[in-house]
Design an enzyme around this catalytic site. Structure first.
Site, mmCIF file in Angstrom:
data_model
loop_
_atom_site.group_PDB
_atom_site.id
_atom_site.type_symbol
_atom_site.label_atom_id
_atom_site.label_comp_id
_atom_site.label_asym_id
_atom_site.label_seq_id
_atom_site.Cartn_x
_atom_site.Cartn_y
_atom_site.Cartn_z
ATOM 1 N N CYS A 68 0.873 -1.172 0.000
ATOM 2 C CA CYS A 68 0.000 0.000 0.000
ATOM 3 C C CYS A 68 0.909 1.221 0.000
ATOM 4 O O CYS A 68 2.125 1.074 -0.210
ATOM 5 C CB CYS A 68 -0.990 -0.021 1.174
ATOM 6 S SG CYS A 68 -0.261 0.048 2.819
ATOM 7 N N THR A 70 2.117 3.345 2.315
ATOM 8 C CA THR A 70 3.200 3.276 3.303
ATOM 9 C C THR A 70 3.591 1.857 3.667
ATOM 10 O O THR A 70 4.645 1.634 4.258
ATOM 11 C CB THR A 70 2.752 3.953 4.611
ATOM 12 O OG1 THR A 70 1.565 3.284 5.062
ATOM 13 C CG2 THR A 70 2.472 5.438 4.408
ATOM 14 N N HIS A 136 14.830 -19.491 17.196
ATOM 15 C CA HIS A 136 13.849 -18.567 16.619
ATOM 16 C C HIS A 136 12.479 -19.233 16.497
ATOM 17 O O HIS A 136 11.451 -18.567 16.648
ATOM 18 C CB HIS A 136 14.338 -18.055 15.263
ATOM 19 C CG HIS A 136 15.658 -17.350 15.379
ATOM 20 N ND1 HIS A 136 15.802 -16.187 16.093
ATOM 21 C CD2 HIS A 136 16.898 -17.684 14.926
ATOM 22 C CE1 HIS A 136 17.074 -15.817 16.068
ATOM 23 N NE2 HIS A 136 17.757 -16.711 15.372
HETATM 24 C C1 RB5 Z 1 -4.048 5.407 0.658
HETATM 25 O O1 RB5 Z 1 -4.184 6.774 0.497
HETATM 26 C C2 RB5 Z 1 -3.137 5.101 1.840
HETATM 27 O O2 RB5 Z 1 -3.731 5.481 3.031
HETATM 28 C C3 RB5 Z 1 -2.768 3.635 1.863
HETATM 29 O O3 RB5 Z 1 -2.160 3.281 0.681
HETATM 30 C C4 RB5 Z 1 -1.805 3.185 2.945
HETATM 31 O O4 RB5 Z 1 -0.673 3.978 2.967
HETATM 32 C C5 RB5 Z 1 -2.380 2.926 4.261
HETATM 33 O O5 RB5 Z 1 -1.724 2.537 5.215
#
Ligand code: RB5
Length: 146
Positions: A68, A70, A136
Site C-alpha cells: 500500500c 506506506t 527462533h
Molecule cells: C491510501 O491513500 C493510503 O492510506 C494507503 O495506501 C496506505 O498507505 C495505508 O496505510
C-alpha cells in the site's frame, strides 16, 4: 520448485505491484496470483489485505506480498490473521532478517516509500533467504500463546 505467491495492493501501490509482479513472473519464474487491485482508481486497502492474508492464514499460499502507500495499513490488517507474520520492509537487511529470525510469510512494501530498484532487491532477498529455525522457532511458538 519455487512456491507460488499471492500478491495484492491498493491503488497507491498499484504501479509498484505491477513491477514486482513482472519481476516474480519473468525473472524469478514464480507463479503469481494477483488479488488486485487492477488500476490506480481509489480503493480501500483492507479489502485487498484481508483477501491475501486470509489465503495465507488458511494455508492456501505459503508466502505473499502486500503493498500500500506506506505499507503500514496492509501490515496492520495482515497481522490480525492467525499464522500470519507480515513484515514491512524498506531495506534489504530487514527483509533478510524477517526471514532468518521471524519466518515472515508476508512481505509488505510501501509504494510511496521505496523505489522500484530497492523494492526488487528486497523481494529477491526475502524470497531467497531461509528461516533459521532453532531458538527462533521457539520464539515464534510463543506467538500462539497470544
Ligand atoms: C491510501 O491513500 C493510503 O492510506 C494507503 O495506501 C496506505 O498507505 C495505508 O496505510
Amino acid at each position: 520448485m519455487k512456491p507460488a505467491i499471492i500478491i495484492g495492493s491498493d491503488h497507491a501501490a498499484y504501479p509498484l505491484k505491477e513491477k514486482v509482479k513482472a519481476y516474480l513472473i519473468e525473472t524469478a519464474k514464480i507463479e503469481v496470483t494477483d488479488a488486485g487491485t487492477h488500476s490506480e482508481a481509489s480503493v480501500d486497502y483492507p479489502d485487498f489485505g484481508m483477501a491475501v492474508a486470509k489465503a495465507v492464514s488458511e494455508k492456501k499460499f505459503e508466502r505473499a506480498i502486500l503493498l500500500c502507500g506506506t505499507g503500514l495499513g496492509m501490515s496492520m490488517v495482515a497481522n490480525r490473521f492467525d499464522h500470519v507474520r507480515a513484515a514491512l520492509c524498506s531495506d534489504v537487511f530487514s527483509a533478510k532478517m524477517s526471514r532468518l529470525h521471524n519466518d515472515a510469510n508476508i512481505l509488505v512494501l510501501g509504494g510511496r516509500v521505496i523505489g522500484d530498484v530497492l523494492a526488487i532487491a528486497i523481494v529477491k532477498t526475502w524470497l531467497e533467504t531461509p528461516f533459521e529455525g532453532g531458538r527462533h522457532q521457539a520464539r515464534l511458538d510463543k506467538f500462539d500463546i497470544i
